[in-house]
Design a protein around this motif. Sequence first.
Motif, PDB file in Angstrom:
ATOM      1  N   GLU A   1     -17.072 -19.719  -0.359  1.00 59.14           N
ATOM      2  CA  GLU A   1     -15.658 -20.041  -0.575  1.00 59.14           C
ATOM      3  C   GLU A   1     -14.815 -19.867   0.693  1.00 59.14           C
ATOM      4  OE1 GLU A   1     -12.928 -17.603  -2.543  1.00 59.14           O
ATOM      5  OE2 GLU A   1     -11.772 -19.225  -3.401  1.00 59.14           O
TER       6      GLU A   1
ATOM      7  N   ARG B   1     -21.149 -16.062  -3.651  1.00 59.60           N
ATOM      8  CA  ARG B   1     -19.843 -16.509  -4.176  1.00 59.60           C
ATOM      9  C   ARG B   1     -19.728 -18.013  -3.998  1.00 59.60           C
ATOM     10  NH1 ARG B   1     -13.901 -14.214  -2.349  1.00 59.60           N
ATOM     11  NH2 ARG B   1     -14.298 -15.378  -0.418  1.00 59.60           N
TER      12      ARG B   1
ATOM     13  N   LYS C   1     -11.144 -16.749  -8.224  1.00 64.00           N
ATOM     14  CA  LYS C   1      -9.926 -17.359  -8.796  1.00 64.00           C
ATOM     15  C   LYS C   1     -10.083 -17.792 -10.249  1.00 64.00           C
ATOM     16  CE  LYS C   1      -8.282 -18.778  -4.241  1.00 64.00           C
ATOM     17  NZ  LYS C   1      -9.435 -18.508  -3.373  1.00 64.00           N
TER      18      LYS C   1
END
Length: 289
Positions: free
Chosen positions: A34, A66, A94
């Motif tokens: 990310e 991630r 998120k």
Amino acid sequence: MHARRALLYVPGDDWKKITKAMTLGVDSICLDMEDGVALSHKEIARQTIPKALQELDFGASEKLVRINAVGSGLEREDIAAILPYRPDGIVIPKVESLEQIRWADDVIAGAELKYGWPLHSIRLLIGIETPRGVLHLAEIASHPRLDAIIFGGEDFAAAIGATRTPGAIELLYARQAVVVACAAYGLQAIDIVNPDFKNLDALRAEAEFGARLGYSGKQVIHPAQVEPVQTAFTPSDEAIAHARRLIEAFEAAQKEGKGAFALDGKMVDMPMLKNAQKVLERARAAGKA
Ligand code: COA
Ligand code: MG
């Protein structure tokens, strides 16, 4: 559950940093696709992370990846690229709704079935770092595949228009909301990143405060941050000795038929016993006591 005192992010396109991460004795290594990876390098991360999962010895460090957020348009290819190489867990940033976790759970369960791995053996950790994520914590935290919630302080501050300060008072409400949701569902709570990686005194103070709030670990972004954070989230010898003494005194008082009693001039009753048991639980999880 794997103890995650320090969770280290490593940009998933950076082979040198990835190999360095293996040498640090960190609880969890999170290979990032990310925000630690530039848009132009997402494809490199999709090729580099599978290679790391196959070829490198992570030792006792947990292997996490991630992916990009569900809804970013990158998530399907991200997760498809890494799942066959069996990471210990996936981190989804998120998160704002239970639907997003269900999506990831379905994809992961599909891989577990396909490869004959035990159901739920790949764990899920999520980032809460937006206002909607905080508002929906109660339902989000209830998902059975979850191990931990990670609080993303920088993203959250940006989203609410807060100015970051060293004491992080502007984050307190959301930071505590995450701990409460985690405690309600038996999850680990993993605290904010401190980007000021040269200032280890500030890091220590922030980590100790996070531990006092009830967090079980903290995100780190640089090798120098690993040891101070592991220390802050491991109960001290004094704290362990005090917890043992309190538990013994509590048991003796119970035998005498007293629910509340005095120890060192202070009242002790059931909540203090539970707190002392938590201290020993954390000490054991960190391989101490
Ligand atoms: N993981 C593994 N190794 C790391 C590392 C990390 N996150 N961050 C730094 N290192 C290594 C460096 O490669 C260097 O290795 P070397 O001594 O073998 O050359 C050593 O640690 C010292 O690094 P330093 O020169 O002090 O820092 P830097 O300028 O190379 O990197 C950052 C600084 C912030 C760019 C780097 O720490 C980083 O990329 N952190 C992770 C960022 C991230 O993933 N963010 C997204 C999540 S919030
Ligand atoms: Mg973030």
